[in-house]
Enzyme design. Structure first.
Site, PDB file in Angstrom:
ATOM      1  N   LYS A 145       6.965  -3.960  13.907  1.00 46.40           N
ATOM      2  CA  LYS A 145       5.853  -3.841  13.096  1.00 46.40           C
ATOM      3  C   LYS A 145       6.255  -3.952  11.569  1.00 46.40           C
ATOM      4  CE  LYS A 145       1.890  -0.816  12.938  1.00 46.40           C
ATOM      5  NZ  LYS A 145       1.474  -1.051  11.455  1.00 46.40           N
ATOM      6  N   ARG A 191      -2.012  -7.792   6.269  1.00 47.98           N
ATOM      7  CA  ARG A 191      -2.264  -8.544   7.613  1.00 47.98           C
ATOM      8  C   ARG A 191      -3.332  -9.677   7.172  1.00 47.98           C
ATOM      9  NH1 ARG A 191      -4.650  -5.859  13.132  1.00 47.98           N
ATOM     10  NH2 ARG A 191      -5.080  -8.055  14.366  1.00 47.98           N
ATOM     11  N   ARG A 225      -8.179  -8.086   6.820  1.00 48.93           N
ATOM     12  CA  ARG A 225      -9.063  -7.306   7.752  1.00 48.93           C
ATOM     13  C   ARG A 225     -10.230  -6.850   7.527  1.00 48.93           C
ATOM     14  NH1 ARG A 225      -5.510  -2.323   9.568  1.00 48.93           N
ATOM     15  NH2 ARG A 225      -7.439  -1.752  10.583  1.00 48.93           N
ATOM     16  N   GLU A 266       1.273 -11.168   9.640  1.00 49.69           N
ATOM     17  CA  GLU A 266       1.647 -10.071   8.546  1.00 49.69           C
ATOM     18  C   GLU A 266       2.262 -10.771   7.333  1.00 49.69           C
ATOM     19  OE1 GLU A 266       0.262  -7.111   9.084  1.00 49.69           O
ATOM     20  OE2 GLU A 266       1.182  -5.619   7.893  1.00 49.69           O
ATOM     21  N   PHE A 306       1.741 -13.120  14.830  1.00 48.64           N
ATOM     22  CA  PHE A 306       1.990 -12.489  16.103  1.00 48.64           C
ATOM     23  C   PHE A 306       0.621 -12.945  16.986  1.00 48.64           C
ATOM     24  CE2 PHE A 306       0.148  -9.361  12.809  1.00 48.64           C
ATOM     25  CZ  PHE A 306      -1.097  -9.374  13.281  1.00 48.64           C
ATOM     26  N   ARG A 313     -10.014  -1.103  19.275  1.00 49.32           N
ATOM     27  CA  ARG A 313      -8.479  -0.338  19.257  1.00 49.32           C
ATOM     28  C   ARG A 313      -8.232   0.080  20.779  1.00 49.32           C
ATOM     29  NH1 ARG A 313      -5.421   1.857  15.030  1.00 49.32           N
ATOM     30  NH2 ARG A 313      -7.141   1.774  13.533  1.00 49.32           N
ATOM     31  N   LYS A 360       1.165   1.228  18.832  1.00 53.54           N
ATOM     32  CA  LYS A 360       2.221   1.136  17.761  1.00 53.54           C
ATOM     33  C   LYS A 360       2.888   2.352  17.877  1.00 53.54           C
ATOM     34  CE  LYS A 360      -1.245   2.967  14.824  1.00 53.54           C
ATOM     35  NZ  LYS A 360      -1.881   2.966  13.294  1.00 53.54           N
TER      36      LYS A 360
HETATM   37  P1  ATP Z   1      -1.365   0.885  10.253  1.00 53.96           P
HETATM   38  O1  ATP Z   1      -1.702   1.853   8.787  1.00 53.96           O
HETATM   39  O2  ATP Z   1      -0.240   1.616  10.933  1.00 53.96           O
HETATM   40  O3  ATP Z   1      -1.061  -0.666   9.594  1.00 53.96           O
HETATM   41  P2  ATP Z   1      -3.775   0.345  10.945  1.00 53.96           P
HETATM   42  O4  ATP Z   1      -4.898   1.259  11.105  1.00 53.96           O
HETATM   43  O5  ATP Z   1      -3.953  -0.403   9.760  1.00 53.96           O
HETATM   44  O6  ATP Z   1      -2.393   0.948  11.036  1.00 53.96           O
HETATM   45  P3  ATP Z   1      -3.068  -0.568  13.339  1.00 53.96           P
HETATM   46  O7  ATP Z   1      -3.717  -1.090  14.626  1.00 53.96           O
HETATM   47  O8  ATP Z   1      -2.950   0.899  13.550  1.00 53.96           O
HETATM   48  O9  ATP Z   1      -3.802  -0.711  12.100  1.00 53.96           O
HETATM   49  O10 ATP Z   1      -1.733  -1.091  13.142  1.00 53.96           O
HETATM   50  C1  ATP Z   1      -1.955  -2.450  13.371  1.00 53.96           C
HETATM   51  C2  ATP Z   1      -1.330  -3.008  11.963  1.00 53.96           C
HETATM   52  O11 ATP Z   1      -0.029  -3.155  12.150  1.00 53.96           O
HETATM   53  C3  ATP Z   1      -1.876  -4.412  12.088  1.00 53.96           C
HETATM   54  O12 ATP Z   1      -3.438  -4.374  11.394  1.00 53.96           O
HETATM   55  C4  ATP Z   1      -1.011  -5.195  11.186  1.00 53.96           C
HETATM   56  O13 ATP Z   1      -1.526  -5.251   9.935  1.00 53.96           O
HETATM   57  C5  ATP Z   1       0.367  -4.609  11.318  1.00 53.96           C
HETATM   58  N1  ATP Z   1       1.373  -5.337  12.007  1.00 53.96           N
HETATM   59  C6  ATP Z   1       2.672  -5.381  11.851  1.00 53.96           C
HETATM   60  N2  ATP Z   1       3.309  -6.122  12.532  1.00 53.96           N
HETATM   61  C7  ATP Z   1       2.314  -6.556  13.523  1.00 53.96           C
HETATM   62  C8  ATP Z   1       2.794  -7.027  14.873  1.00 53.96           C
HETATM   63  N3  ATP Z   1       3.955  -7.284  15.249  1.00 53.96           N
HETATM   64  N4  ATP Z   1       1.546  -7.228  15.701  1.00 53.96           N
HETATM   65  C9  ATP Z   1       0.438  -6.687  15.401  1.00 53.96           C
HETATM   66  N5  ATP Z   1       0.282  -6.149  14.134  1.00 53.96           N
HETATM   67  C10 ATP Z   1       1.094  -5.792  13.326  1.00 53.96           C
END
Ligand code: ATP
Length: 588
Positions: free
Chosen positions: A251, A256, A271, A301, A341, A418, A424
């Site tokens: 991660k 993103r 996003r 990312e 990814f 989600r 995660k």
């Molecule tokens: P966080 O604050 O943990 O990033 P979030 O609410 O923004 O959480 P989550 O769905 O919880 O989003 O976590 C996914 C995020 O992690 C993705 O939006 C992306 O930006 C990031 N990410 C990093 N590495 C990866 C990966 N290998 N696959 C998917 N998403 C990834």
């Protein structure tokens, strides 16, 4: 259609607090609307002229709007300003002053929806040295022919304060009610999730029914709502939830992007649907160069790296690429790579229905991997031990944790949702009992002592997806450095609201209220039942909501998230249930 009919509907929507009622008002209305006007009406109901991914803003400064109101109503600017300061709402100012003027105006040409849409578009597009004056006159021209209620919504739209409660989910409900059935609702939502254009979806269903909706496909140029991950408190639970077998990726802690790679051009979206192409021109170019196909939509990312060693740098480094100005220098100074990814589309094929492992292998074969364009590191895992091992290597590689991904046949890309197809797990979970929260600022308390004259603490809220409302979870006063304390008014004051905003549920009363616009990242020790906070009020215990204890701002303003994309009340309930619970103690 006359604009006054639409303004009356806005008024009715605004005066009801019930989402069900709003849906019915909207459904009854749009059923009878001329099909050629429906798209515009849907955008206007959200205070917009087009979908969010079109990077054009109405951009009318408050002062200009004030000038237009005073010019049209024949009131002095100082009187109008005084009323504005008192009410905090340009709509109310226009309504009051225009209502006085109305009694005097004899010859007004009636305003149609079409004329309003064109007038607002002209305001948006006005450029050049006289543009401010032009914008003011265009608005004044429409205000001249407005009644009080029409003027209220015109001024709210041009100042970005149009919040009558017609959120995306309410409009989708209304579309199902007006043109299809409840059972069709998921298909309509999918059409929205893969196009991010609610006006287009409305027009399509009104003209072609569900047949046309089912014919909507992923296309280049229409961003797709991103898929998101659930969370679990340990690697072993993650692997168990995935059925003992899954793919795990690093991660990465970056930004993103969803890249729409066309034959001749590339667009990168955040996003939040902002166009990030000019922030990462090097990535856009590298993706086009290395893509072996004509068209593709991929996600990855963007992470800053040390150009000498190739080591990943902390998140703060890549944020230099999010600036509005000085981008040329930032591009030279901060070296970035994209770790891809997912792939959602390629040369006419919608790949969102393809299972994960197949998508991953298609992604890899779509590019000549190397240099700035890399794949995320991934391992197939068959036991918790292998998962733990891989997690340790992710941390050693300076990632923030892991993303487990289902390899089951149903592991499609679920746009806009989600779920447990992705889970995660971050290293932060080992220190705190919970994940970090991304919370919306809904109020502020004036500071005391060293913070006198500034905002000293903020009232923070989570988003309730079922009701479309913001519910408070904490008062946040820790983690602010001097620079942030000084920058708070600039960051927050555009959203100042005279009274508690309609979409906020709060019992704690701050010194000032804000419409939710700013999202901050917050860590906390624990989630507890709270007598004062309104998140999930009555869900777990009568008369108690959920609050978070010892909240601290991490320093990260989540400007990549809209307020509706902040942590949801449902997630907070899940995190609460995930916590090992010793007692039911009430928090403050
Ligand atoms: P966080 O604050 O943990 O990033 P979030 O609410 O923004 O959480 P989550 O769905 O919880 O989003 O976590 C996914 C995020 O992690 C993705 O939006 C992306 O930006 C990031 N990410 C990093 N590495 C990866 C990966 N290998 N696959 C998917 N998403 C990834």
């Amino acid at each position: 259609m006359l604009y006054s009919e639409l303004a009356d509907i806005f008024d009715r929507l605004e005066s009801t607090g019930s989402r069900l009622e709003m849906t019915t008002i909207l459904a009854d209305f749009i059923r009878g609307v001329d099909r050629s006007e429906l798209r515009k009406i849907i955008y206007l109901a959200q205070g917009k002229l087009h979908p969010d991914f079109i990077a054009k803003e109405l951009g009318m400064a408050d002062r200009l709007v004030l000038k237009a109101i005073s010019f049209t109503s024949g009131t002095s600017e100082s009187v109008a300003e005084e009323l504005w300061v008192k009410t905090g709402d340009p709509g109310e100012v226009a309504e009051k002053l225009i209502s006085k003027k109305k009694q005097m105006t004899l010859f007004a040409e009636e305003l149609t929806v079409d004329r309003v849409y064109k007038g607002l578009t002209a305001i948006q597009d006005a450029e050049g040295k006289d543009s401010q004056d032009k914008k003011m006159k265009l608005l004044a021209n429409m205000l001249h022919d407005s009644g009080p209620v029409e003027a209220r919504y015109l001024c709210r739209i041009v100042t970005g304060r149009m919040r009558v409660g017609a959120g995306d989910m309410t409009i989708l409900d209304a579309l199902a009610e007006a043109f299809a059935t409840k059972e069709d609702r998921p298909a309509i939502e999918r059409a929205f999730n893969i196009t991010c254009d609610i006006g287009f979806v409305a027009e399509t269903i009104a003209n072609g029914g569900m047949g046309a909706i089912e014919n909507i496909h992923v296309t280049i140029g229409n961003p797709i709502k991103v898929m998101l991950a659930e969370r679990l408190p340990s690697v072993s639970e993650v692997v168990a939830k995935m059925g003992g077998k899954c793919a795990i990726e690093y991660k990465y802690d970056g930004i993103r992007v969803q890249a729409h790679i066309g034959k001749d051009s590339v667009k990168l979206y955040s996003r939040r649907l902002e166009d990030l192409t000019s922030n990462f021109p090097d990535i856009a170019e590298a993706l086009r160069e290395r893509c072996k196909f004509g068209e593709a939509i991929i996600e990855g990312e963007c992470v800053a790296v040390d150009p000498e060693t190739g080591f990943m740098l902390p998140f703060q480094a890549v944020t230099h690429r999010r600036k509005k100005h000085g981008m040329d220098e930032a591009v030279k100074e901060v070296s970035v790579r994209i770790f891809m990814f997912d792939i959602l589309y390629r040369d006419g094929q919608d790949m969102t229905y393809v299972p994960y492992l197949e998508r991953r292998s298609e992604l890899e074969s779509t590019f000549e991997i190397g240099d700035k364009v890399q794949m995320t590191t991934m391992r197939l895992v068959n036991s918790p031990e292998e998962g733990e091992d891989f997690f340790a290597s992710a941390i050693a590689a300076r990632c923030e944790g892991i993303m487990a991904k289902s390899v089951a046949p149903e592991s499609i890309y679920r746009a806009g949702s989600r779920g447990f197809l992705w889970i995660k797990y971050k290293k932060d979970y080992q220190q705190a009992l919970t994940d970090s929260f991304d919370l919306s600022v809904v109020g502020a308390f004036y500071g005391m002592g060293k913070r006198a004259g500034k905002y000293g603490a903020l009232l923070m809220a989570a988003f309730n997806e079922d009701t479309g409302r913001f519910e408070t979870v904490c008062k946040l006063g820790t983690g602010f450095d001097d620079a942030f304390l000084d920058s708070m008014p600039e960051l927050l004051n555009a959203g100042l609201s005279e009274s508690k905003p309609k979409m906020v549920d709060a019992e704690m009363v701050p010194d000032v209220w804000f419409d939710p616009t700013v999202v901050l990242e917050v860590v906390a020790a624990e989630i507890t039942l709270s007598p004062i906070h309104t998140a999930a009020k009555g869900v777990l215990k009568e008369d108690a909501g959920l609050g978070i204890r010892f909240p601290r701002f991490t320093g990260r303003v989540r400007d990549d998230k809209s307020p509706e994309q902040c942590t949801t009340v449902g997630e907070i309930i899940e995190m609460y249930e995930m916590q090992a619970h010793d007692s039911d103690g009430l928090s403050e």
